[in-house]
Design a protein around this motif. Structure first.
Motif, PDB file in Angstrom:
ATOM      1  N   ALA A  15       0.823  -1.212   0.000  1.00  0.00           N
ATOM      2  CA  ALA A  15       0.000   0.000   0.000  1.00  0.00           C
ATOM      3  C   ALA A  15       0.860   1.265   0.000  1.00  0.00           C
ATOM      4  O   ALA A  15       0.593   2.213  -0.735  1.00  0.00           O
ATOM      5  CB  ALA A  15      -0.950   0.006   1.192  1.00  0.00           C
ATOM      6  N   GLY A  16       1.905   1.285   0.816  1.00  0.00           N
ATOM      7  CA  GLY A  16       2.760   2.471   0.904  1.00  0.00           C
ATOM      8  C   GLY A  16       3.527   2.732  -0.378  1.00  0.00           C
ATOM      9  O   GLY A  16       3.630   3.874  -0.836  1.00  0.00           O
ATOM     10  N   VAL A  17       4.082   1.682  -0.986  1.00  0.00           N
ATOM     11  CA  VAL A  17       4.839   1.860  -2.227  1.00  0.00           C
ATOM     12  C   VAL A  17       3.879   2.206  -3.364  1.00  0.00           C
ATOM     13  O   VAL A  17       4.190   3.029  -4.226  1.00  0.00           O
ATOM     14  CB  VAL A  17       5.702   0.616  -2.533  1.00  0.00           C
ATOM     15  N   LYS A  18       2.693   1.624  -3.356  1.00  0.00           N
ATOM     16  CA  LYS A  18       1.671   1.960  -4.350  1.00  0.00           C
ATOM     17  C   LYS A  18       1.321   3.453  -4.248  1.00  0.00           C
ATOM     18  O   LYS A  18       1.250   4.147  -5.271  1.00  0.00           O
ATOM     19  CB  LYS A  18       0.431   1.089  -4.110  1.00  0.00           C
ATOM     20  N   ASP A  19       1.146   3.954  -3.047  1.00  0.00           N
ATOM     21  CA  ASP A  19       0.851   5.374  -2.852  1.00  0.00           C
ATOM     22  C   ASP A  19       1.992   6.255  -3.347  1.00  0.00           C
ATOM     23  O   ASP A  19       1.762   7.313  -3.934  1.00  0.00           O
ATOM     24  CB  ASP A  19       0.570   5.678  -1.374  1.00  0.00           C
ATOM     25  N   PHE A  20       3.244   5.824  -3.103  1.00  0.00           N
ATOM     26  CA  PHE A  20       4.400   6.583  -3.588  1.00  0.00           C
ATOM     27  C   PHE A  20       4.345   6.733  -5.105  1.00  0.00           C
ATOM     28  O   PHE A  20       4.464   7.839  -5.631  1.00  0.00           O
ATOM     29  CB  PHE A  20       5.706   5.893  -3.170  1.00  0.00           C
ATOM     30  N   TYR A  21       4.186   5.638  -5.847  1.00  0.00           N
ATOM     31  CA  TYR A  21       4.186   5.712  -7.311  1.00  0.00           C
ATOM     32  C   TYR A  21       2.961   6.453  -7.851  1.00  0.00           C
ATOM     33  O   TYR A  21       3.056   7.141  -8.867  1.00  0.00           O
ATOM     34  CB  TYR A  21       4.320   4.316  -7.925  1.00  0.00           C
ATOM     35  N   ALA A  22       1.848   6.345  -7.176  1.00  0.00           N
ATOM     36  CA  ALA A  22       0.664   7.114  -7.586  1.00  0.00           C
ATOM     37  C   ALA A  22       0.938   8.609  -7.429  1.00  0.00           C
ATOM     38  O   ALA A  22       0.605   9.410  -8.307  1.00  0.00           O
ATOM     39  CB  ALA A  22      -0.551   6.700  -6.762  1.00  0.00           C
ATOM     40  N   SER A  23       1.577   8.987  -6.336  1.00  0.00           N
ATOM     41  CA  SER A  23       1.883  10.393  -6.086  1.00  0.00           C
ATOM     42  C   SER A  23       2.990  10.910  -6.999  1.00  0.00           C
ATOM     43  O   SER A  23       2.899  12.003  -7.551  1.00  0.00           O
ATOM     44  CB  SER A  23       2.279  10.574  -4.619  1.00  0.00           C
ATOM     45  N   ALA A  24       4.054  10.121  -7.175  1.00  0.00           N
ATOM     46  CA  ALA A  24       5.202  10.572  -7.962  1.00  0.00           C
ATOM     47  C   ALA A  24       4.915  10.613  -9.456  1.00  0.00           C
ATOM     48  O   ALA A  24       5.374  11.526 -10.148  1.00  0.00           O
ATOM     49  CB  ALA A  24       6.409   9.677  -7.687  1.00  0.00           C
ATOM     50  N   PHE A  25       4.174   9.621  -9.983  1.00  0.00           N
ATOM     51  CA  PHE A  25       3.993   9.518 -11.433  1.00  0.00           C
ATOM     52  C   PHE A  25       2.539   9.460 -11.892  1.00  0.00           C
ATOM     53  O   PHE A  25       2.278   9.347 -13.084  1.00  0.00           O
ATOM     54  CB  PHE A  25       4.736   8.284 -11.970  1.00  0.00           C
ATOM     55  N   GLY A  26       1.591   9.497 -10.963  1.00  0.00           N
ATOM     56  CA  GLY A  26       0.184   9.470 -11.347  1.00  0.00           C
ATOM     57  C   GLY A  26      -0.312   8.095 -11.785  1.00  0.00           C
ATOM     58  O   GLY A  26      -1.347   7.983 -12.419  1.00  0.00           O
ATOM     59  N   TRP A  27       0.417   7.040 -11.429  1.00  0.00           N
ATOM     60  CA  TRP A  27       0.018   5.689 -11.837  1.00  0.00           C
ATOM     61  C   TRP A  27      -1.110   5.173 -10.966  1.00  0.00           C
ATOM     62  O   TRP A  27      -1.179   5.443  -9.773  1.00  0.00           O
ATOM     63  CB  TRP A  27       1.186   4.727 -11.714  1.00  0.00           C
ATOM     64  N   SER A  28      -1.995   4.390 -11.566  1.00  0.00           N
ATOM     65  CA  SER A  28      -3.028   3.707 -10.794  1.00  0.00           C
ATOM     66  C   SER A  28      -2.730   2.208 -10.818  1.00  0.00           C
ATOM     67  O   SER A  28      -2.122   1.700 -11.762  1.00  0.00           O
ATOM     68  CB  SER A  28      -4.423   3.997 -11.357  1.00  0.00           C
ATOM     69  N   PHE A  29      -3.143   1.536  -9.759  1.00  0.00           N
ATOM     70  CA  PHE A  29      -2.831   0.125  -9.572  1.00  0.00           C
ATOM     71  C   PHE A  29      -4.099  -0.685  -9.379  1.00  0.00           C
ATOM     72  O   PHE A  29      -5.027  -0.249  -8.718  1.00  0.00           O
ATOM     73  CB  PHE A  29      -1.938  -0.066  -8.337  1.00  0.00           C
ATOM     74  N   ALA A  30      -4.105  -1.893  -9.932  1.00  0.00           N
ATOM     75  CA  ALA A  30      -5.138  -2.881  -9.643  1.00  0.00           C
ATOM     76  C   ALA A  30      -4.587  -3.769  -8.536  1.00  0.00           C
ATOM     77  O   ALA A  30      -3.397  -4.102  -8.536  1.00  0.00           O
ATOM     78  CB  ALA A  30      -5.446  -3.709 -10.886  1.00  0.00           C
ATOM     79  N   GLU A  31      -5.439  -4.138  -7.587  1.00  0.00           N
ATOM     80  CA  GLU A  31      -5.008  -4.996  -6.498  1.00  0.00           C
ATOM     81  C   GLU A  31      -5.358  -6.434  -6.832  1.00  0.00           C
ATOM     82  O   GLU A  31      -6.475  -6.736  -7.238  1.00  0.00           O
ATOM     83  CB  GLU A  31      -5.658  -4.557  -5.191  1.00  0.00           C
ATOM     84  N   PHE A  32      -4.384  -7.317  -6.662  1.00  0.00           N
ATOM     85  CA  PHE A  32      -4.549  -8.737  -6.920  1.00  0.00           C
ATOM     86  C   PHE A  32      -4.279  -9.492  -5.628  1.00  0.00           C
ATOM     87  O   PHE A  32      -3.296 -10.213  -5.508  1.00  0.00           O
ATOM     88  CB  PHE A  32      -3.598  -9.194  -8.040  1.00  0.00           C
ATOM     89  N   GLY A  33      -5.137  -9.292  -4.648  1.00  0.00           N
ATOM     90  CA  GLY A  33      -4.951  -9.888  -3.338  1.00  0.00           C
ATOM     91  C   GLY A  33      -4.225  -8.937  -2.415  1.00  0.00           C
ATOM     92  O   GLY A  33      -3.818  -7.845  -2.806  1.00  0.00           O
TER      93      GLY A  33
END
Length: 113
Positions: A15-33
């Motif tokens: 969750a924390g690393v996902k938030d970092f990349y969303a904030s830094a580059f605007g990427w969105s992530f799908a969660e797979f578990g």
């Protein structure tokens, strides 16, 4: 023809690393578990693997952007650590950074034609 299409990073805090990349580059992530999230752009995607039993050696993924200086500021603002400041190389310019988990990545912009 084979092409590079995915980079998987081992992470302790998906969750924390996902938030970092969303904030830094605007990427969105799908969660797979609970232990996995990934971008699903259909281009070169990134996976965040929280299952330590599957971790492997680290690579140096390279992210291409249009504005290198703006990307550097976004990485800093999101909590990344700059490990190599912007430098020129044959074909463009880039910098390196570490994400909150400690992965080192590079961000580059190609040389203008």
């Amino acid at each position: 023809m084979a092409r590079f299409n995915y980079v998987e990073l081992p992470v302790r805090d998906v969750a924390g690393v996902k938030d970092f990349y969303a904030s830094a580059f605007g990427w969105s992530f799908a969660e797979f578990g609970p232990d996995y999230a990934a971008t699903t752009s259909g281009d070169t995607d990134i996976g965040l693997n929280g299952d330590a039993s599957q971790w492997t050696a680290q690579l140096l993924p390279v992210i291409e952007v249009e504005n290198l200086e703006a990307a550097l500021e976004s990485v800093r603002s999101a909590g990344g650590t700059i490990t190599l400041p912007i430098f020129a190389f044959p074909g463009g310019r880039r910098f390196h950074f570490r994400d909150p988990h400690g992965h080192e990545l590079a961000v580059m912009t190609p040389e203008e034609e």
